[in-house]
Design a protein around this motif. Structure first.
Motif, PDB file in Angstrom:
ATOM      1  N   ASP A   9      45.867  43.977  49.717  1.00 23.23           N
ATOM      2  CA  ASP A   9      44.773  44.136  50.670  1.00 23.23           C
ATOM      3  C   ASP A   9      43.573  44.812  50.016  1.00 23.23           C
ATOM      4  N   LEU A  10      43.846  45.821  49.188  1.00 22.32           N
ATOM      5  CA  LEU A  10      42.764  46.515  48.495  1.00 22.32           C
ATOM      6  C   LEU A  10      42.065  45.578  47.518  1.00 22.32           C
ATOM      7  N   PHE A  15      37.405  42.367  46.122  1.00 22.95           N
ATOM      8  CA  PHE A  15      36.888  41.038  45.783  1.00 22.95           C
ATOM      9  C   PHE A  15      35.768  40.655  46.745  1.00 22.95           C
ATOM     10  N   ALA A  16      36.022  40.840  48.056  1.00 19.54           N
ATOM     11  CA  ALA A  16      35.025  40.486  49.069  1.00 19.54           C
ATOM     12  C   ALA A  16      33.773  41.335  48.938  1.00 19.54           C
ATOM     13  N   ALA A  17      33.931  42.619  48.653  1.00 16.28           N
ATOM     14  CA  ALA A  17      32.782  43.512  48.524  1.00 16.28           C
ATOM     15  C   ALA A  17      31.912  43.122  47.327  1.00 16.28           C
ATOM     16  N   GLU A  18      32.546  42.784  46.218  1.00 12.98           N
ATOM     17  CA  GLU A  18      31.798  42.374  45.029  1.00 12.98           C
ATOM     18  C   GLU A  18      31.055  41.065  45.290  1.00 12.98           C
ATOM     19  N   TRP A  19      31.721  40.151  46.002  1.00 13.84           N
ATOM     20  CA  TRP A  19      31.076  38.878  46.328  1.00 13.84           C
ATOM     21  C   TRP A  19      29.892  39.106  47.270  1.00 13.84           C
ATOM     22  N   PRO A 140      34.220  33.511  51.085  1.00 17.96           N
ATOM     23  CA  PRO A 140      34.818  33.813  49.779  1.00 17.96           C
ATOM     24  C   PRO A 140      36.334  33.811  49.864  1.00 17.96           C
ATOM     25  N   ASP A 141      36.963  33.252  48.836  1.00 15.23           N
ATOM     26  CA  ASP A 141      38.421  33.123  48.793  1.00 15.23           C
ATOM     27  C   ASP A 141      38.878  33.294  47.349  1.00 15.23           C
ATOM     28  N   PRO A 142      39.704  34.299  47.073  1.00 13.46           N
ATOM     29  CA  PRO A 142      40.168  34.519  45.689  1.00 13.46           C
ATOM     30  C   PRO A 142      40.866  33.314  45.075  1.00 13.46           C
ATOM     31  N   ALA A 143      41.344  32.386  45.895  1.00 10.95           N
ATOM     32  CA  ALA A 143      42.026  31.207  45.356  1.00 10.95           C
ATOM     33  C   ALA A 143      41.099  30.336  44.518  1.00 10.95           C
ATOM     34  N   TRP A 144      39.772  30.490  44.731  1.00 13.45           N
ATOM     35  CA  TRP A 144      38.818  29.695  43.966  1.00 13.45           C
ATOM     36  C   TRP A 144      38.433  30.350  42.645  1.00 13.45           C
ATOM     37  N   ALA A 145      39.007  31.488  42.340  1.00 13.40           N
ATOM     38  CA  ALA A 145      38.808  32.133  41.038  1.00 13.40           C
ATOM     39  C   ALA A 145      39.958  31.700  40.138  1.00 13.40           C
ATOM     40  N   VAL A 146      39.687  30.785  39.213  1.00 16.48           N
ATOM     41  CA  VAL A 146      40.747  30.153  38.432  1.00 16.48           C
ATOM     42  C   VAL A 146      40.673  30.566  36.966  1.00 16.48           C
ATOM     43  N   GLN A 147      41.813  30.551  36.331  1.00 19.88           N
ATOM     44  CA  GLN A 147      41.877  30.852  34.903  1.00 19.88           C
ATOM     45  C   GLN A 147      41.455  29.633  34.092  1.00 19.88           C
ATOM     46  N   ALA A 148      40.710  29.886  33.016  1.00 15.85           N
ATOM     47  CA  ALA A 148      40.170  28.791  32.210  1.00 15.85           C
ATOM     48  C   ALA A 148      40.168  29.192  30.740  1.00 15.85           C
TER      49      ALA A 148
END
Length: 273
Positions: A9-10, A15-19, A140-148
């Motif tokens: 949750d934190l 993540f949401a605050a930074e976005w 915003p959704d952390p699922a869209w932050a992907v490793q590359a």
């Protein structure tokens, strides 16, 4: 609730605050008094001197030189701070940021694009600027932050793309490709290096539907020594052409078309001028 749940949750809250901070900065940038949303006209100059609507002086362009004919009483301030009195000449650089000429409250941006000299009029009193309600986005959704992984070319390459204005070109410095998986499908995009660091121009299945047709841009995050990085599509951003019809933005190269709908980041601004 377990310690793991609390931690998650934190993480989501951070993540949401930074976005949100990123999104607020984007909107602040576009609502600047002389920013992109404040543009009211785009003039294409030619050899014959003409007057521009609402702009003092007479303007022309010959062989890459912009000529301004004005009296001191016209109140035109040149980029060097001097007042135009008689004839003044400016030499905008191809593809570079425009030269700032002032006339009262107006900023007159003199630029050169694919051999054409232009003047963009930025008006802090523009109707669309006072009505600017911000940039719509997907949640915003952390699922869209992907490793590359970034695979660099042995040497930089120049890639030419078209623009949202027919007949114009953009020349990009390509430094490699970035590979990742999205929607269970392996993807690869060309990476460009520019004034603001490495980024990608891309299209996807949302382009022309909920996002701008020509391209969105995404800056690369920090790249580790082994080439790994995080691509956060929540920060997929409009180019200026997504907010104004008076921009000359590039379109994405054909190779940078994703096969999935990236429902993340900024949407096309409805009713843009």
């Amino acid at each position: 609730m377990t310690a793991t749940d609390i931690s998650t949750d934190l993480d989501r809250a951070a993540f949401a605050a930074e976005w949100e901070a990123w999104h607020a900065a984007r909107e602040e940038y576009f609502r600047a008094p002389h920013g992109w949303v404040a543009i009211t006209a785009l003039h294409w100059l030619a050899a014959d001197a003409v007057t521009l609507d609402g702009v003092p002086g007479r303007w022309s362009s010959v062989d890459g030189t912009v000529r301004i004919e004005a009296a001191a009483s016209d109140g035109i301030t040149l980029p060097d701070g001097s007042t135009a009195d008689g004839a003044a000449e400016l030499a905008p650089v191809e593809g570079a940021p425009g030269l700032a000429v002032r006339a009262g409250d107006l900023l007159l941006e003199v630029a050169r694009r694919t051999g054409h000299d232009i003047v963009r009029v930025h008006d802090p009193k523009a109707k669309q600027l006072t009505e600017f309600a911000g940039i719509p986005t997907f949640a915003p959704d952390p699922a869209w932050a992907v490793q590359a992984r970034l695979d660099r070319y042995d040497a930089a390459q120049t890639i030419t793309t078209g623009a949202v204005v027919d007949g114009l070109e953009h020349h990009h410095t390509a430094i490699g490709t970035v590979a990742f998986t999205l929607g269970g499908i392996d993807q690869s995009l060309i990476v460009f290096d520019g004034n603001h660091g490495a980024s990608i121009l891309f299209r996807d299945a949302t382009s022309g539907v909920t996002t701008y047709p020509g391209a969105r841009t995404l800056a690369l995050g920090p790249v580790a020594e082994d080439g790994t990085l995080t691509l956060d599509f929540n920060r997929a951003a409009n180019l200026p052409c997504g907010l104004t019809q008076f921009a000359t933005c590039p379109v994405a190269p054909a190779e940078n078309t994703l096969t999935v709908a990236v429902e993340a980041g900024e949407k096309w601004v409805a009713g843009r001028r």
